[in-house]
Design a protein around this motif. Structure first.
Motif, PDB file in Angstrom:
ATOM      1  N   TYR A  65       0.835  -1.206   0.000  1.00  0.00           N
ATOM      2  CA  TYR A  65       0.000   0.000   0.000  1.00  0.00           C
ATOM      3  C   TYR A  65       0.868   1.254   0.000  1.00  0.00           C
ATOM      4  CZ  TYR A  65      -3.518   3.468   1.136  1.00  0.00           C
ATOM      5  OH  TYR A  65      -4.324   4.576   1.089  1.00  0.00           O
ATOM      6  N   TYR A  66       1.918   1.274   0.829  1.00  0.00           N
ATOM      7  CA  TYR A  66       2.791   2.449   0.887  1.00  0.00           C
ATOM      8  C   TYR A  66       3.488   2.664  -0.456  1.00  0.00           C
ATOM      9  CZ  TYR A  66       6.394   5.735   2.360  1.00  0.00           C
ATOM     10  OH  TYR A  66       7.207   6.839   2.454  1.00  0.00           O
ATOM     11  N   SER A  67       3.948   1.578  -1.087  1.00  0.00           N
ATOM     12  CA  SER A  67       4.625   1.685  -2.387  1.00  0.00           C
ATOM     13  C   SER A  67       3.701   2.304  -3.426  1.00  0.00           C
ATOM     14  CB  SER A  67       5.088   0.303  -2.861  1.00  0.00           C
ATOM     15  OG  SER A  67       5.986  -0.273  -1.948  1.00  0.00           O
ATOM     16  N   ILE A 130      10.483   9.742   9.153  1.00  0.00           N
ATOM     17  CA  ILE A 130       9.885   8.455   8.773  1.00  0.00           C
ATOM     18  C   ILE A 130       8.449   8.368   9.286  1.00  0.00           C
ATOM     19  CG2 ILE A 130       9.998   5.953   9.156  1.00  0.00           C
ATOM     20  CD1 ILE A 130      13.099   6.326   9.306  1.00  0.00           C
ATOM     21  N   ASN A 131       8.250   8.747  10.548  1.00  0.00           N
ATOM     22  CA  ASN A 131       6.911   8.710  11.139  1.00  0.00           C
ATOM     23  C   ASN A 131       5.960   9.666  10.417  1.00  0.00           C
ATOM     24  OD1 ASN A 131       5.052   7.897  13.371  1.00  0.00           O
ATOM     25  ND2 ASN A 131       5.186  10.075  13.876  1.00  0.00           N
ATOM     26  N   LYS A 132       6.477  10.811  10.014  1.00  0.00           N
ATOM     27  CA  LYS A 132       5.670  11.790   9.279  1.00  0.00           C
ATOM     28  C   LYS A 132       5.197  11.208   7.950  1.00  0.00           C
ATOM     29  CE  LYS A 132       6.004  16.390   7.166  1.00  0.00           C
ATOM     30  NZ  LYS A 132       6.925  17.538   6.891  1.00  0.00           N
ATOM     31  N   CYS A 137       0.646   8.681   4.809  1.00  0.00           N
ATOM     32  CA  CYS A 137       0.129   7.543   4.048  1.00  0.00           C
ATOM     33  C   CYS A 137      -1.093   6.943   4.738  1.00  0.00           C
ATOM     34  CB  CYS A 137       1.232   6.491   3.896  1.00  0.00           C
ATOM     35  SG  CYS A 137       0.694   4.927   3.181  1.00  0.00           S
ATOM     36  N   LEU A 138      -1.009   6.824   6.053  1.00  0.00           N
ATOM     37  CA  LEU A 138      -2.093   6.196   6.810  1.00  0.00           C
ATOM     38  C   LEU A 138      -3.373   7.031   6.771  1.00  0.00           C
ATOM     39  CD1 LEU A 138      -2.006   3.498   8.295  1.00  0.00           C
ATOM     40  CD2 LEU A 138      -1.939   4.767  10.430  1.00  0.00           C
ATOM     41  N   LYS A 139      -3.212   8.333   6.655  1.00  0.00           N
ATOM     42  CA  LYS A 139      -4.381   9.206   6.550  1.00  0.00           C
ATOM     43  C   LYS A 139      -5.226   8.820   5.339  1.00  0.00           C
ATOM     44  CE  LYS A 139      -5.691  14.077   6.079  1.00  0.00           C
ATOM     45  NZ  LYS A 139      -5.195  15.472   5.910  1.00  0.00           N
ATOM     46  N   VAL A 147      -8.030   0.734   7.091  1.00  0.00           N
ATOM     47  CA  VAL A 147      -7.676   0.549   8.502  1.00  0.00           C
ATOM     48  C   VAL A 147      -8.753   1.186   9.370  1.00  0.00           C
ATOM     49  CG1 VAL A 147      -5.180   0.359   8.201  1.00  0.00           C
ATOM     50  CG2 VAL A 147      -6.218   2.620   8.378  1.00  0.00           C
ATOM     51  N   PRO A 148      -9.017   0.595  10.545  1.00  0.00           N
ATOM     52  CA  PRO A 148     -10.078   1.132  11.408  1.00  0.00           C
ATOM     53  C   PRO A 148      -9.676   2.410  12.134  1.00  0.00           C
ATOM     54  CG  PRO A 148      -9.041  -0.769  12.434  1.00  0.00           C
ATOM     55  CD  PRO A 148      -8.465  -0.669  11.055  1.00  0.00           C
ATOM     56  N   LYS A 149      -8.363   2.565  12.432  1.00  0.00           N
ATOM     57  CA  LYS A 149      -7.910   3.779  13.113  1.00  0.00           C
ATOM     58  C   LYS A 149      -6.425   4.014  12.852  1.00  0.00           C
ATOM     59  CE  LYS A 149      -7.374   1.376  17.555  1.00  0.00           C
ATOM     60  NZ  LYS A 149      -7.770   1.384  18.981  1.00  0.00           N
ATOM     61  N   ASP A 150      -5.966   5.193  13.213  1.00  0.00           N
ATOM     62  CA  ASP A 150      -4.590   5.618  12.957  1.00  0.00           C
ATOM     63  C   ASP A 150      -3.663   5.056  14.030  1.00  0.00           C
ATOM     64  OD1 ASP A 150      -2.209   6.899  12.504  1.00  0.00           O
ATOM     65  OD2 ASP A 150      -3.023   8.929  12.516  1.00  0.00           O
TER      66      ASP A 150
END
Length: 371
Positions: A65-67, A130-132, A137-139, A147-150
């Motif tokens: 997904y990130y790729s 990295i976390n940023k 991406c997760l947003k 995903v159900p939550k962050d």
């Protein structure tokens, strides 16, 4: 795989695939396209993802997904090359930890464990970046309903403390000891030693050193018009996309002229293609990594009995010593590829401040000469 017209006049597309997690054959469909070409485009996109090995199911691997997210949002012409490379670096880190981890199985606890592991290896500023990237991406994953939550919410990002500016460079005496140690063990196989020598001699960034080609060395000058991207394994523009040609000390220029001639012969003999005509190349047909360079420098510092530094400290030392020896800031800024002298002043203010007393003496002496 098919694109068909629905009963309400709209178009839909359906793709069949084998789920990598379960091994079962499944279908993925998308409805409500107003035009057939939009449905065709969606189908082609999913086929392309499957060819790349992505899991296109409702619970894709996080790395997949990130790729795809980076490919979609962070590789457009509007995104700076340096920014693209930063996201690609994060992608490689995710691959090491979450290549075969379904995105829905990642929770806050195992994500925090991932960050804790990074905190041992990286500076805190690196881990914050990295976390940023992952949070951004997760947003979108949340908006896509994957995903159900962050799971990045409320985590603690830590890392190695950032060195103070004055610790990022060597004194003149320390640099002399390090250069002596580097030169004592130099031969045609010690690539990182040659890289360290030219990085200090020219005040280059490591990516610029790695990207140097045969044609960049001309008599006693060095052309810096590109850098090497380890993520993409190709030449890219320099950090500020600025091109420059700098003067190199004559004896060092002569050493590199001979070194390049020997390297060409050695590569030919060893069967290394070196299609990019790189000056510094390893057996893998690419330059030594930044990590390999820093490891080599760490050993050299220990042997020289000085504080340990990274390769970027060679650039800082180059600039700091030029300031101490009286070169003007405008010339230094051009030499090292800063966008403006203001950047150089801000970056090396700690060195400039140390010289205030000496400058006061120069001012007093000049005024006194008129009295």
């Amino acid at each position: 795989m098919a694109v068909k017209k629905d009963t309400d006049g709209s178009w839909f597309a359906r793709v069949s695939y084998k789920d990598k997690q379960t091994g079962k054959y499944k279908t993925k469909s998308q409805y409500g396209f107003k035009r057939k070409k939009d449905a065709d485009q969606w189908e082609r996109s999913k086929k392309n993802d499957l060819e790349k090995g992505f899991n296109i199911g409702a619970n894709p691997y996080f790395f997949d997904y990130y790729s795809k997210w980076v490919e979609t949002y962070k590789t457009s012409p509007n995104v700076a090359v340096r920014t693209q490379n930063n996201y690609l670096t994060t992608m490689n880190i995710i691959k090491n930890y979450f290549e075969h981890t379904p995105i829905k199985s990642i929770n806050k606890m195992n994500y925090q464990a991932f960050l804790n592991d990074l905190s041992i290896k990286n500076a805190i500023s690196t881990n914050q970046k990295i976390n940023k990237h992952i949070r951004a991406c997760l947003k979108d994953a949340l908006e896509d309903g994957l995903v159900p939550k962050d799971f990045t919410q409320g985590v603690t990002v830590a890392g190695k403390p950032v060195q103070a500016e004055e610790e990022k460079f060597l004194s003149e005496a320390e640099m002399k000891k390090l250069l002596l140690e580097i030169r004592n063990g130099m031969n045609d196989q010690t690539t990182t030693r040659w890289m360290a020598l030219i990085q200090f001699a020219g005040g280059l960034r490591y990516s610029e050193v790695a990207g140097l080609t045969y044609d960049d060395f001309k008599s006693q000058t060095l052309r810096i018009n590109k850098a090497w991207s380890f993520a993409e394994k190709k030449h890219v523009p320099t950090k500020n996309e600025l091109k420059r040609t700098i003067k190199i000390e004559p004896s060092i220029a002569a050493e590199f002229k001979s070194y390049i001639l020997r390297q060409k012969k050695n590569n030919l003999k060893s069967g290394i293609s070196n299609k990019d005509k790189l000056v510094f190349i390893s057996s893998s047909d690419s330059p030594p990594t930044h990590a390999a360079m820093n490891k080599s420098l760490k050993r050299a510092c220990k042997r020289a009995d000085i504080k340990e530094i990274t390769s970027h400290a060679l650039r800082h030392t180059h600039v700091s010593l030029l300031i101490y020896h009286g070169m003007d800031i405008v010339s230094i800024s051009k030499r090292i590829g800063h966008k403006s002298p203001t950047t150089t002043i801000e970056k090396y203010s700690h060195v400039i401040n140390e010289l205030e007393h000496r400058n006061d003496e120069i001012s007093d002496k000049m005024i006194a000469s008129f009295l």
